[in-house]
Design an enzyme around this catalytic site. Structure first.
Site, PDB file in Angstrom:
ATOM      1  N   THR A   1       0.929  -1.171  -0.151  1.00  0.00           N
ATOM      2  CA  THR A   1      -0.182   0.056  -0.161  1.00  0.00           C
ATOM      3  C   THR A   1       0.822   1.235  -0.030  1.00  0.00           C
ATOM      4  OG1 THR A   1      -1.779  -0.946   1.162  1.00  0.00           O
ATOM      5  CG2 THR A   1      -1.793   1.327   1.276  1.00  0.00           C
ATOM      6  N   CYS A   2       1.798   1.186   0.715  1.00  0.00           N
ATOM      7  CA  CYS A   2       2.888   2.447   0.798  1.00  0.00           C
ATOM      8  C   CYS A   2       3.501   2.551  -0.391  1.00  0.00           C
ATOM      9  CB  CYS A   2       3.990   2.167   1.944  1.00  0.00           C
ATOM     10  SG  CYS A   2       3.212   1.484   3.597  1.00  0.00           S
ATOM     11  N   SER A   3       3.999   1.553  -1.300  1.00  0.00           N
ATOM     12  CA  SER A   3       4.691   2.048  -2.396  1.00  0.00           C
ATOM     13  C   SER A   3       3.865   1.854  -3.648  1.00  0.00           C
ATOM     14  CB  SER A   3       5.502   0.458  -2.769  1.00  0.00           C
ATOM     15  OG  SER A   3       6.354   0.416  -1.668  1.00  0.00           O
TER      16      SER A   3
END
Length: 183
Positions: free
Chosen positions: A55-57
């Site tokens: 999700t972060c990337s």
């Protein structure tokens, strides 16, 4: 929830590029404090469970990068991505993501995150202690607006994302601009 409080004053161990250093790793250690990042500036701070995670990337970091100019048009001086990762990991992730406008803050020991009340166990994923996902607009070290994902707890079975998205922060900034214009 945390609106109106000052961010914790901590020292972050960072690695910065230094062209005077030869070789394949031209970086040196540089301590930076909360004041270095937040004093005298209006910034966006977003924190996430870990560099290189899906999700972060895929959404969060790229979304803030793509909207950097729009944030600037709302009076934001800088955007910072913080994670309970060391400086080596944060710098490599930033490089691999092709990020140019977002600065990363390594909270390797989790001290800032703990003092923000956002340190959670993620042992269920083999991560250890990490940050719960949140974002904030910080004005001269004081939290102006707070965006925390729901359900904060240790070993959460999911990774909620939406409240701390760049789109949600921009919605807040747009509404704030409208209310200021109406005054």
């Amino acid at each position: 929830m945390k609106t109106g409080i000052n961010v914790p004053n901590v020292t972050f161990r960072t690695r910065v590029r230094d062209e005077s250093i030869e070789g394949s790793n031209p970086f040196r250690w540089e301590d930076k404090t909360s004041d270095d990042f937040f004093k005298g500036k209006r910034v966006v701070l977003f924190s996430l469970p870990g560099a290189f995670t899906p999700t972060c990337s895929t959404y969060q970091l790229p979304g803030f990068e793509q909207n950097f100019e729009t944030f600037k048009s709302h009076g934001i001086d800088a955007i910072y991505c913080l994670s309970v990762n060391d400086s080596f990991v944060m710098n490599k992730w930033k490089e691999m993501q092709g990020v140019e406008n977002i600065d990363v803050i390594p909270d390797g020991s989790g001290e800032f995150t703990r003092r923000m009340g956002m340190l959670v166990a993620k042992d269920n994923l083999g991560f250890g202690a990490r940050s719960w996902r949140y974002a904030a607009i910080v004005n001269d070290g004081k939290i102006e607006a707070w965006f925390e994902e729901p359900g904060i707890c240790d070993n959460h079975g999911e990774d909620p994302y939406g409240v701390s998205s760049p789109e949600n922060l921009l919605e807040y900034l747009n509404e704030k601009a409208k209310s200021v214009a109406a005054e």
